[in-house]
Design an enzyme around this catalytic site. Sequence first.
Site, PDB file in Angstrom:
ATOM      1  N   ASP A 188      -2.005 -41.413 -28.441  1.00 28.19           N
ATOM      2  CA  ASP A 188      -1.157 -40.401 -27.965  1.00 28.19           C
ATOM      3  C   ASP A 188       0.220 -40.247 -28.673  1.00 28.19           C
ATOM      4  OD1 ASP A 188      -0.208 -38.319 -26.398  1.00 28.19           O
ATOM      5  OD2 ASP A 188      -0.279 -39.447 -24.625  1.00 28.19           O
ATOM      6  N   VAL A 189       0.455 -39.363 -29.239  1.00 29.87           N
ATOM      7  CA  VAL A 189       1.870 -39.491 -29.635  1.00 29.87           C
ATOM      8  C   VAL A 189       2.919 -38.501 -29.162  1.00 29.87           C
ATOM      9  CG1 VAL A 189       3.197 -39.453 -31.770  1.00 29.87           C
ATOM     10  CG2 VAL A 189       1.183 -40.241 -32.140  1.00 29.87           C
ATOM     11  N   GLY A 190       3.748 -38.998 -28.349  1.00 33.51           N
ATOM     12  CA  GLY A 190       4.758 -38.187 -27.586  1.00 33.51           C
ATOM     13  C   GLY A 190       6.213 -38.161 -28.172  1.00 33.51           C
ATOM     14  N   THR A 200       9.137 -39.191 -27.463  1.00 35.62           N
ATOM     15  CA  THR A 200       9.686 -40.819 -27.218  1.00 35.62           C
ATOM     16  C   THR A 200       8.937 -41.806 -27.428  1.00 35.62           C
ATOM     17  OG1 THR A 200      11.247 -39.383 -25.726  1.00 35.62           O
ATOM     18  CG2 THR A 200      11.219 -41.936 -25.606  1.00 35.62           C
ATOM     19  N   HIS A 201       7.730 -41.923 -26.773  1.00 38.08           N
ATOM     20  CA  HIS A 201       6.795 -42.964 -26.859  1.00 38.08           C
ATOM     21  C   HIS A 201       5.364 -42.591 -27.284  1.00 38.08           C
ATOM     22  CE1 HIS A 201       9.824 -44.450 -24.023  1.00 38.08           C
ATOM     23  NE2 HIS A 201       9.728 -45.582 -24.587  1.00 38.08           N
ATOM     24  N   VAL A 217       1.458 -43.880 -26.971  1.00 41.67           N
ATOM     25  CA  VAL A 217       0.462 -44.734 -26.155  1.00 41.67           C
ATOM     26  C   VAL A 217      -0.870 -44.884 -26.862  1.00 41.67           C
ATOM     27  CG1 VAL A 217      -0.486 -45.005 -24.057  1.00 41.67           C
ATOM     28  CG2 VAL A 217       1.635 -44.030 -24.312  1.00 41.67           C
ATOM     29  N   ASP A 267      -1.021 -32.426 -26.184  1.00 39.92           N
ATOM     30  CA  ASP A 267      -1.526 -33.525 -25.017  1.00 39.92           C
ATOM     31  C   ASP A 267      -1.442 -32.726 -23.714  1.00 39.92           C
ATOM     32  OD1 ASP A 267       1.176 -32.270 -25.385  1.00 39.92           O
ATOM     33  OD2 ASP A 267       2.310 -33.963 -24.207  1.00 39.92           O
TER      34      ASP A 267
END
Length: 265
Positions: free
Chosen positions: A6-8, A10-11, A13, A114
């Site tokens: 899961d590419v956000g 800022t981060h 996961v 997402d």
Amino acid sequence: MLLTIDVGNTHTVLGLFDGEDIVEHWRISTDARRTADELAVLLQGLMGMHPLLGEELGDGIDGIAICSTVPSVLHELREVTRRYYGDVPAVLVEPGIKTGVPILMDNPKEVGADRIINAVAAVELYGGPAIVVDFGTATTFDAVSARGEYAGGVIAPGIEISVEALGVRGAQLRKIELARPRAVIGKNTVEAMQAGIVYGFAGQVDGVVTRMARELADDPDDVTVIATGGLAPMVLGEASVIDEHEPWLTLIGLRLVYERNISRT
């Protein structure tokens, strides 16, 4: 095992599933400048930490599911799956992917991957009607109807964005540590800012969710409110409307979407 990513903004996961169980997870910074080769090296380092996986990249991985809010990173991860994972089936969440959740939006392609994935997991785990509050770079509120449809949502500035804005735009303020204050009434500038963030966001969540629930269901009490995202623990216990906390909601949604699409890939 299934690798979920899961590419956000800022981060990023990552989660490793053995069947329906998450057996390992990692959180790293998102960097849009990383190439496919750099991402492969990073993944190899992380995968090598798990005793059930081999030393070579791809050993022990029999499926991959990816969603990204950063298009350039999604492109590079596509290259990673093609060049380093060979014949391992991969599902990348993009327009046209089978989710099982109808999207009731003016332009469904505008909705972040997402957010749709969160709705998929919410329907599976809790049913509708439901509201997912995701505490990330932005704080998003996503509505799921009683029929399991994605009904729309709300986007607000996230906790970290608000902290940074206070430090940048406030002449006598500075960037602070994200932590719970001792009380609502701060005795110094740092405590006052922390109280503003924690209790301000808790009040925002209660207010927005209450209004959304009135529109979403005839009886607002029928709506299940699920919190997720890396910064959710900052507000849990202060926002009265939250019913469930599922930190791996997006990864679970990725697993579900993978299972619904793999027979078509």
